[in-house]
Design a protein around this motif. Structure first.
Motif, PDB file in Angstrom:
ATOM      1  N   THR A  69      10.271  74.315   2.296  1.00  0.00           N
ATOM      2  CA  THR A  69       9.744  73.095   1.694  1.00  0.00           C
ATOM      3  C   THR A  69       8.295  73.263   1.257  1.00  0.00           C
ATOM      4  N   PRO A  96      22.818  74.457   5.802  1.00  0.00           N
ATOM      5  CA  PRO A  96      22.821  73.001   5.963  1.00  0.00           C
ATOM      6  C   PRO A  96      21.781  72.482   6.952  1.00  0.00           C
ATOM      7  N   LYS A  97      21.304  73.349   7.858  1.00  0.00           N
ATOM      8  CA  LYS A  97      20.364  72.899   8.880  1.00  0.00           C
ATOM      9  C   LYS A  97      18.967  73.506   8.758  1.00  0.00           C
ATOM     10  N   ARG A 157      17.130  70.385   9.746  1.00  0.00           N
ATOM     11  CA  ARG A 157      17.853  69.129   9.590  1.00  0.00           C
ATOM     12  C   ARG A 157      18.878  68.985  10.715  1.00  0.00           C
ATOM     13  N   ASN A 199      21.837  72.445  -1.949  1.00  0.00           N
ATOM     14  CA  ASN A 199      20.657  73.271  -1.705  1.00  0.00           C
ATOM     15  C   ASN A 199      19.324  72.604  -2.027  1.00  0.00           C
ATOM     16  N   PHE A 238      17.495  74.065   0.770  1.00  0.00           N
ATOM     17  CA  PHE A 238      18.300  74.311   1.956  1.00  0.00           C
ATOM     18  C   PHE A 238      18.970  75.687   1.869  1.00  0.00           C
ATOM     19  N   TYR A 277      15.745  74.735   5.940  1.00  0.00           N
ATOM     20  CA  TYR A 277      15.263  74.676   4.562  1.00  0.00           C
ATOM     21  C   TYR A 277      13.814  75.151   4.444  1.00  0.00           C
ATOM     22  N   LYS A 282      12.673  70.343  -1.189  1.00  0.00           N
ATOM     23  CA  LYS A 282      13.297  71.078  -0.095  1.00  0.00           C
ATOM     24  C   LYS A 282      14.405  71.953  -0.656  1.00  0.00           C
ATOM     25  N   GLU A 342      19.144  64.078  -2.749  1.00  0.00           N
ATOM     26  CA  GLU A 342      19.736  65.410  -2.729  1.00  0.00           C
ATOM     27  C   GLU A 342      20.585  65.590  -3.980  1.00  0.00           C
ATOM     28  N   ASN A 396      15.063  65.084   9.367  1.00  0.00           N
ATOM     29  CA  ASN A 396      14.437  66.263   8.767  1.00  0.00           C
ATOM     30  C   ASN A 396      13.066  66.464   9.407  1.00  0.00           C
TER      31      ASN A 396
END
Length: 214
Positions: A169, A164-165, A208, A118, A161, A167, A159, A114, A26
């Motif tokens: 924060t 998936p890659k 990510r 999300n 999301f 996000y 975070k 997690e 990350n």
């Protein structure tokens, strides 16, 4: 000789099996806003700052605990100095600061939980190195200072999301560096018994990545 070669190959195979697997990284790129306070026996200097921060957390094989690396670059917007002996306080506006920077680096452990696809809570803590440098304009004294300190630093944040890659924060960072190992005032080396405490808010984006190591 053959036994040594076989032993080496065995160790190499065992080592590769330990480190083989998936690594998730990350990387967060953030804006930082906060202050760094110098606390000494007779005075207090609060340096408000804004800048950028880069945070990286690595997790192996789906573990919640991993490695944490952080580096921050804060630029002073103003400095307020309070003298506890004389009882006075002065504020140096940013336009009178020729150079003012708070450079930090943290190396330690990361923790991430997690809750769904999300949302995640993440934190990191480790050994922190700080370099604080300040040069003021001649109109307010024309002084210069640079100091190096060591202590603990870390963050806790969330975070979200979007994919998936990718996000969004936000995080809150705290650091306490009481160990000074180098300080200069107006170019002259001097002892510094002050401790440094910083509080920062981070807001930014992150990416990510996941890859398989063999």
């Amino acid at each position: 000789m053959k036994k040594k070669i076989l032993m080496f190959l065995l160790v190499a195979m065992l080592g590769s099996s330990v480190f083989a697997g998936e690594i998730t990284t990350n990387i967060s790129i953030l804006g930082l806003f906060g202050s760094n306070t110098e606390l000494s026996s007779d005075s207090e200097a609060k340096m408000s700052e804004a800048g950028i921060d880069i945070s990286m957390m690595n997790f192996f094989n789906g573990n919640k605990i991993g490695f944490y690396i952080n580096t921050g670059y804060g630029f002073f917007t103003d400095v307020t100095i309070k003298d506890s002996v004389g009882g006075y306080s002065i504020t140096i506006d940013g336009k009178y600061i020729e150079h003012g920077m708070d450079l930090s680096a943290v190396l330690g452990l990361a923790f991430q939980k997690e809750f769904n696809n999300n949302f995640a809570i993440a934190s990191g803590i480790g050994l922190q190195f700080n370099q604080i440098s300040l040069v003021t304009h001649e109109e307010v004294g024309g002084n210069s200072m640079i100091n190096y300190s060591l202590g603990l630093g870390g963050e806790i944040g969330v975070k979200y999301f979007i994919t998936p890659k990718f996000y969004l924060t936000g995080a809150w960072n705290l650091a306490f560096t009481p160990i000074n190992f180098g300080s200069k005032i107006d170019g002259v080396e001097t002892e510094n018994e002050a401790a440094y405490f910083s509080s920062r808010v981070f807001i930014g984006i992150g990416f990510r990545f996941a890859e398989y190591l063999r």
